[in-house]
Motif scaffolding. Structure first.
Motif, mmCIF file in Angstrom:
data_model
loop_
_atom_site.group_PDB
_atom_site.id
_atom_site.type_symbol
_atom_site.label_atom_id
_atom_site.label_comp_id
_atom_site.label_asym_id
_atom_site.label_seq_id
_atom_site.Cartn_x
_atom_site.Cartn_y
_atom_site.Cartn_z
ATOM 1 N N UNK A 270 -7.914 -8.423 5.414
ATOM 2 C CA UNK A 270 -7.254 -7.526 4.473
ATOM 3 C C UNK A 270 -5.830 -7.205 4.929
ATOM 4 N N UNK A 271 -4.959 -6.988 3.973
ATOM 5 C CA UNK A 271 -3.568 -6.639 4.255
ATOM 6 C C UNK A 271 -3.296 -5.241 3.708
ATOM 7 N N UNK A 272 -3.231 -4.265 4.621
ATOM 8 C CA UNK A 272 -2.971 -2.889 4.235
ATOM 9 C C UNK A 272 -1.661 -2.387 4.841
ATOM 10 N N UNK A 273 -0.747 -3.292 5.119
ATOM 11 C CA UNK A 273 0.496 -2.902 5.764
ATOM 12 C C UNK A 273 1.257 -1.892 4.893
ATOM 13 N N UNK A 274 1.582 -0.753 5.499
ATOM 14 C CA UNK A 274 2.362 0.256 4.791
ATOM 15 C C UNK A 274 1.618 0.970 3.682
ATOM 16 N N UNK A 275 0.311 0.738 3.554
ATOM 17 C CA UNK A 275 -0.447 1.375 2.483
ATOM 18 C C UNK A 275 -0.762 2.824 2.812
ATOM 19 N N UNK A 276 -1.147 3.580 1.792
ATOM 20 C CA UNK A 276 -1.594 4.958 1.945
ATOM 21 C C UNK A 276 -2.988 5.072 1.337
ATOM 22 N N UNK A 277 -3.947 5.506 2.157
ATOM 23 C CA UNK A 277 -5.314 5.642 1.684
ATOM 24 C C UNK A 277 -5.841 7.013 2.087
ATOM 25 N N UNK A 278 -6.861 7.452 1.370
ATOM 26 C CA UNK A 278 -7.465 8.744 1.697
ATOM 27 C C UNK A 278 -8.403 8.611 2.893
ATOM 28 N N UNK A 279 -9.332 7.679 2.829
ATOM 29 C CA UNK A 279 -10.210 7.372 3.957
ATOM 30 C C UNK A 279 -10.617 5.913 3.838
ATOM 31 N N UNK A 280 -10.825 5.270 4.995
ATOM 32 C CA UNK A 280 -11.185 3.858 4.993
ATOM 33 C C UNK A 280 -12.294 3.647 6.007
ATOM 34 N N UNK A 281 -13.461 3.168 5.528
ATOM 35 C CA UNK A 281 -14.606 2.918 6.397
ATOM 36 C C UNK A 281 -15.055 1.478 6.218
ATOM 37 N N UNK A 282 -15.033 0.723 7.333
ATOM 38 C CA UNK A 282 -15.421 -0.682 7.294
ATOM 39 C C UNK A 282 -16.596 -0.941 8.230
#
Length: 506
Positions: free
Chosen positions: A106-118
């Motif tokens: 996955x590419x989340x560079x510079x992204x804004x997320x509330x919560x991320x669980x993998x």
């Protein structure tokens, strides 16, 4: 994207998203370790549990919503094909992708997320530099073959990597060995990250370097039971200039390569109890220029490689003598207390292992630590060892004088030795002159001969009892008198030097 373009599996995810409901594709969700649900074999999962990354992207960036409902991505046991590209995107909903198999990183560079669980997922890598997370980021129990790039990330809550396995075991001779330049990249990159709560990674297995240099952690860093290093790079754990709010816990840590703590600021504990640090031929522990409350290496295995603690400031240093390696660098190290409580004789051999040779400050620091706990005898033992070590650096003539001071009064730290020598010489002279009285210089004016006071007159050059000036020995007794006079001068001079040194210390 229209719902008519979706597969049945994707339609389930699309319909559950606006309601915040979970979708579980596992065949046996009640069995925790079912072989058919192992994400490691997810590449063979069929279309009934396959979801395209572009579908997830469309939902997360512009998915449907329902009035009165909280949307969210809750997906378990799916195979995700393609690249989940959220670069610079803003995701308002929580994202939970557990026990999933990702075909691409996955590419989340510079992204804004509330919560991320993998949690429990399998990924070829994770590109998330400068990621912004409002809550927590979890890669708990994930298996990630490639690097996890989180440099510069800002996580308001905690970062969880407990039980995760990052990278692949390094085998340079394997026919499918990775490119050396790619393999040398840190498998976990949190350099210059800002984490509001904890970095929680007990049981982490990193087949390569873990990099957290320049990071700021509001709570603690927990690496209990972790295994790091073993790749082509020399550094296993790089936390240079790390700033932590409380502790760095790394009990039972297994590090193959350098553990680099240079410049770290850790107000409470660096706990390396039961750890195994190994970098033969290199530096196993570099903790120079640190400010640490307490450094614990309680019951750690003997360190293989050099330890560098130069210019660090510690309140407590807990290391048993058998843990230290053959070479250490202690120049400028300051500490207030040592543990466990041991006699000075067991700690002094460490100072002989300094790579740069004799360092007076190391002896002074050890003596000060014993004085802090009120053990003046141990402090004197250290000071005496310091002078003996210094003597080895002097020219021959100075070493002779040093040996005299050492044998007679222990450089002033053993003043009772002088009394012993005086007593032995006094008895020797008194017996010799009692058996053979020296002749009087003037028979009519000489006082009554006293062998004890005559010997004292010879030994003590300052005090006179009138015996030495009235009698003159001859033959071998004259040579005995010369020996007593010379020995007396040596004793008096060394005692005076010892007293001066003692007064200057106080």
């Amino acid at each position: 994207m229209e719902i008519t373009d979706l597969t049945p599996a994707e339609r389930r995810v699309w319909q559950a998203f606006p309601l915040g409901e979970g979708v579980d594709f596992r065949e046996s969700p009640e069995v925790r370790e079912s072989p058919e649900d192992d994400p490691g074999t997810g590449g063979s999962w069929g279309p009934e549990r396959t979801v395209r990354a572009e579908v997830l992207r469309a939902l997360l960036l512009n998915g449907p919503t329902e009035d009165g409902e909280i949307a969210g991505m809750k997906l378990t046991g799916a195979r995700i094909t393609g690249c989940l590209d959220l670069m610079y995107g803003t995701v308002e909903q929580p994202v939970r992708l557990r026990s999933c198999h990702f075909d691409e990183a996955p590419n989340l560079y510079g992204a804004q997320v509330r919560t991320l669980a993998l949690g429990d997922s399998v990924l070829p890598g994770l590109k998330a530099g400068t990621l912004r997370v409002e809550s927590a980021l979890r890669i708990t129990c994930c298996r990630i073959a490639g690097p996890v790039r989180l440099a510069g990330a800002q996580i308001t809550g905690a970062f969880f990597a407990n039980g995760a396995e990052l990278g692949t075991p390094h085998d340079p001779g394997a026919p499918d060995a990775p490119d050396p330049e790619t393999a040398a990249e840190a498998v976990l990159q949190l350099n210059h990250a800002v984490i509001g709560a904890d970095v929680w990674a007990p049981g982490l297995v990193a087949h390569g370097q873990v990099r957290m240099n320049g990071a700021t952690v509001g709570g603690q860093v927990n690496l209990d039971g972790a295994e790091v290093g073993g790749g082509p790079g020399e550094i296993a754990l790089d936390v240079e200039t790390l700033s932590v709010g409380t502790d760095l816990r790394a009990k039972r840590l297994r590090a193959r390569g350098t553990v680099n703590l240079s410049g770290a600021r850790i107000p409470r504990h660096v706990n390396l109890a039961h750890a195994r640090l190994s970098h033969p031929g290199g530096t196993a522990l570099r903790a120079s220029s640190c400010v640490v409350g307490e450094l614990w290496l309680r019951e750690a295995a003997p360190i293989q490689g050099t330890v560098n603690l130069r210019r660090s400031q510690l309140d407590l240093l807990y290391v048993s003598p058998e843990v230290w390696p053959d070479q250490v660098k202690l120049d400028g190290l300051g500490y207030r207390r040592l543990a466990p409580d041991l006699p000075a004789e067991q700690r002094l051999p460490l100072l002989e292992r300094e790579t740069t040779g004799y360092l007076p400050q190391s002896y002074e620091q050890l003596a000060a630590a014993y004085r802090t706990v009120g053990d003046e005898a141990a402090a004197r033992t250290v000071q005496l060892a310091k002078l003996r070590r210094h003597r080895r650096t002097l020219p021959a003539y100075a070493r002779i004088w040093g040996h005299l001071q050492d044998v007679t009064v222990g450089y002033g730290f053993r003043p009772m030795r002088a009394a012993g020598w005086l007593l032995v010489l006094l008895l020797t002279g008194a017996v010799a002159f009692a058996l053979h009285h020296p002749r009087p210089l003037k028979s009519d004016e000489a006082p009554h001969f006293n062998p004890v006071f005559y010997t004292l007159d010879l030994l003590l050059p300052i005090i006179g009892f009138g015996q030495e000036s009235a009698f003159a020995p001859d033959g071998r007794y004259q040579w005995l008198s010369y020996l007593l006079i010379a020995t007396g001068w040596v004793l008096v001079t060394t005692v005076a030097a010892g007293i001066t040194r003692s007064l200057s210390r106080q």
